[in-house]
Design a protein around this motif. Structure first.
Motif, PDB file in Angstrom:
ATOM      1  N   GLN A 250       0.808  -1.228  -0.039  1.00 18.79           N
ATOM      2  CA  GLN A 250      -0.197  -0.047   0.090  1.00 18.79           C
ATOM      3  C   GLN A 250       0.950   1.267   0.019  1.00 18.79           C
ATOM      4  N   CYS A 251       0.495   2.299  -0.512  1.00 23.19           N
ATOM      5  CA  CYS A 251       1.308   3.585  -0.728  1.00 23.19           C
ATOM      6  C   CYS A 251       1.580   4.172   0.839  1.00 23.19           C
ATOM      7  N   SER A 252       1.050   3.982   1.747  1.00 19.95           N
ATOM      8  CA  SER A 252       1.547   4.533   2.925  1.00 19.95           C
ATOM      9  C   SER A 252       2.860   3.993   3.593  1.00 19.95           C
ATOM     10  N   ASP A 253       3.075   2.534   3.098  1.00 20.23           N
ATOM     11  CA  ASP A 253       4.213   1.918   3.353  1.00 20.23           C
ATOM     12  C   ASP A 253       5.261   1.877   2.358  1.00 20.23           C
ATOM     13  N   ALA A 254       5.093   2.715   1.374  1.00 14.18           N
ATOM     14  CA  ALA A 254       5.875   2.473   0.076  1.00 14.18           C
ATOM     15  C   ALA A 254       7.145   3.102   0.241  1.00 14.18           C
ATOM     16  N   ALA A 306      -0.644   6.403 -11.269  1.00 16.59           N
ATOM     17  CA  ALA A 306      -0.331   7.570 -10.561  1.00 16.59           C
ATOM     18  C   ALA A 306      -1.577   8.099  -9.784  1.00 16.59           C
ATOM     19  N   SER A 307      -1.588   8.120  -8.336  1.00 16.81           N
ATOM     20  CA  SER A 307      -2.591   8.472  -7.834  1.00 16.81           C
ATOM     21  C   SER A 307      -2.139   9.505  -6.404  1.00 16.81           C
ATOM     22  N   THR A 308      -3.072  10.315  -5.866  1.00 18.26           N
ATOM     23  CA  THR A 308      -2.955  11.226  -5.168  1.00 18.26           C
ATOM     24  C   THR A 308      -2.569  10.326  -3.733  1.00 18.26           C
ATOM     25  N   ALA A 309      -2.166  10.782  -2.376  1.00 17.71           N
ATOM     26  CA  ALA A 309      -2.134   9.987  -1.218  1.00 17.71           C
ATOM     27  C   ALA A 309      -3.264   9.645  -0.715  1.00 17.71           C
ATOM     28  N   HIS A 310      -4.538  10.372  -1.203  1.00 17.93           N
ATOM     29  CA  HIS A 310      -5.889   9.936  -0.684  1.00 17.93           C
ATOM     30  C   HIS A 310      -6.598   9.037  -1.677  1.00 17.93           C
ATOM     31  N   GLY A 311      -5.735   8.352  -2.649  1.00 17.69           N
ATOM     32  CA  GLY A 311      -6.503   7.605  -3.366  1.00 17.69           C
ATOM     33  C   GLY A 311      -6.878   7.914  -4.966  1.00 17.69           C
ATOM     34  N   ARG A 312      -6.894   9.384  -5.240  1.00 14.65           N
ATOM     35  CA  ARG A 312      -7.563   9.807  -6.453  1.00 14.65           C
ATOM     36  C   ARG A 312      -6.677   9.420  -7.570  1.00 14.65           C
ATOM     37  N   GLU A 313      -7.106   8.929  -8.578  1.00 11.31           N
ATOM     38  CA  GLU A 313      -6.146   8.722  -9.759  1.00 11.31           C
ATOM     39  C   GLU A 313      -6.067   9.789 -10.487  1.00 11.31           C
ATOM     40  N   VAL A 353       2.993  11.558  -4.623  1.00 12.32           N
ATOM     41  CA  VAL A 353       2.287  10.849  -5.754  1.00 12.32           C
ATOM     42  C   VAL A 353       2.703   9.420  -5.529  1.00 12.32           C
ATOM     43  N   CYS A 354       1.637   8.500  -5.536  1.00 18.57           N
ATOM     44  CA  CYS A 354       1.645   7.183  -5.198  1.00 18.57           C
ATOM     45  C   CYS A 354       1.548   6.657  -6.430  1.00 18.57           C
TER      46      CYS A 354
END
Length: 431
Positions: A250-254, A306-313, A353-354
């Motif tokens: 998941q992005c938070s642990d990336a 690529a998406s925001t930290a809040h999950g929006r693509e 950016v995730c």
């Protein structure tokens, strides 16, 4: 099988562009002159064993295809590259294994090529005829010796072209490649398999992987020429050294990535996340390549999102394959507009950016799924475009604007065509 020409060209062009950006991002002042780099050395190693007589590459023999490729490469080799040619299995016609496994010859010594030397090298290649055994292991040892010298900073590359596995065991070519890598002489072995079977593919892949090189299977002459040229050019302008990076679930642990080239492993059908901070006024450019280093089922794809930290693509790139590619690649761009300074005078914060890398590979039950497939991720941060007319700044990377334009265009075209058809029919009835 071989990476399709357009796909391979697109993937490596994008990676080359990203790498070029990396080289300029940290450039010193104009008054600082970079020290001259020693000229790179490249040795082309050609299998001239009896199996090269097979006529299964564009209606001609494998040997003829290799000769044509060598002639084109010799014409295109950069002046600063020292190039040599070594053969294996070119001279011994007999059945004695011990003698056949010593059949390797330095056809043309490693040297810078002027016009006369290029002609001499072509003449030497023209005399070759498919002959004997396939002593890959002994040949790699000799080729490594050809490239050695006192300059440990020099880039060295062996490009091995073969259509079969080594016939001189127990000198395992993979063990030879590992030994070469352990010597620390900056030597990379790239391998190309001509219409390879599974065993040949596995062996050539192992050799390349042991030295940080690449493996490509080839079925067409133009693909062979293009790939060898590309590898020789890469020696003249080395790419950034990839850095290992382990993606997260998941992005938070990336892991946090900066501009650079990264390698990872991804299981079949897995999603892996990475993070990049993009400042206002910067454009993120990134590409990903996933290699099929084992037998896989047909119909697969790779997605880079690529998406925001809040999950929006924000934007995505995707590419599909049908079983005829060894590497599948895609990329994306995301420009972040300039922002005014904060009220306290501080610079605007960067946006996280995730990046999500996904694949849809699958494999037969007999194929091992671990370790995962090799992944190469290139990340670059450049100045964002000044003009708002840039395609990516309008969000066309998402595809929605483009889709809307296509729908509207089709609708209008349909109305006009229908009106013209009815008018022509009415005129016909009247007449």
């Amino acid at each position: 099988m071989i990476t399709r020409k357009r796909l391979a060209a697109g993937a490596f062009t994008l990676l080359a562009a990203l790498t070029a950006g990396l080289g300029t991002a940290g450039t010193a002042s104009a008054d600082d002159e970079a020290p001259a780099q020693p000229s790179p050395k490249v040795e082309l190693v050609l299998d001239v064993s009896g199996s090269m007589r097979a006529r299964d590459i564009d209606g001609k023999s494998r040997m003829a295809a290799a000769k044509q490729a060598f002639n084109e490469v010799l014409d295109a080799t950069p002046d600063e590259v020292q190039l040599g040619i070594r053969t294996l299995g070119a001279n011994y016609h007999g059945d004695d294994r011990k003698t056949g496994c010593k059949d390797t010859e330095l056809l043309y010594p490693v040297a810078e090529l002027d016009r006369a030397k290029r002609t001499d090298a072509k003449s030497a290649v023209a005399t070759l005829a498919p002959t004997g055994w396939t002593p890959i292991g002994p040949t790699l040892l000799k080729a490594a010796d050809d490239l050695k010298d006192d300059n440990t900073e020099r880039s060295r590359r062996i490009v091995l072209i073969s259509d079969g596995e080594d016939t001189c065991q127990p000198l395992d070519p993979c063990e030879v490649a590992r030994k070469i890598a352990a010597e620390g002489i900056h030597l990379t072995v790239d391998t190309l398999g001509l219409v390879p079977d599974a065993k040949t593919r596995d062996q050539l892949s192992c050799i390349a992987e042991a030295t940080g090189g690449t493996y490509t299977s080839v079925r067409h002459t133009d693909e062979l020429s293009g790939r060898v040229k590309q590898l020789v050019d890469r020696a003249a302008d080395p790419v950034a050294t990839p850095v290992a990076a382990e993606g997260a679930a998941q992005c938070s642990d990336a892991p946090q990535l900066k501009a650079g080239v990264y390698t990872d492993r991804e299981k079949f059908g897995e999603h892996r996340w990475y993070r990049v901070d993009v400042k206002p006024g910067q454009e993120l450019r990134t590409s990903v390549s996933v290699g099929a280093d084992r037998a896989v089922n047909q119909d697969y794809g790779v997605l880079l999102q690529a998406s925001t930290a809040h999950g929006r693509e924000i934007v995505r790139g995707a590419e599909a394959g049908d079983g005829r590619t060894d590497v599948i690649s895609t990329g994306l761009r995301y420009p972040k507009p300039e922002e005014d300074e904060e009220e306290d005078g501080s610079e605007p914060a960067a946006e996280t950016v995730c990046l999500r890398v996904s694949n849809s590979f699958s494999a037969p039950a007999s194929v091992k799924t671990t370790p995962g497939l090799p992944v190469e991720l290139a990340v670059d941060l450049v100045d964002a475009p000044d003009e708002a007319s840039d395609v990516a700044s309008f969000g066309l990377g998402n595809g929605w604007w483009l889709l809307g334009v296509l729908i509207l265009t089709g609708f209008v075209a349909g109305l006009v065509w229908g009106w013209v058809s009815r008018w022509r029919f009415a005129v016909w009835r009247t007449n």
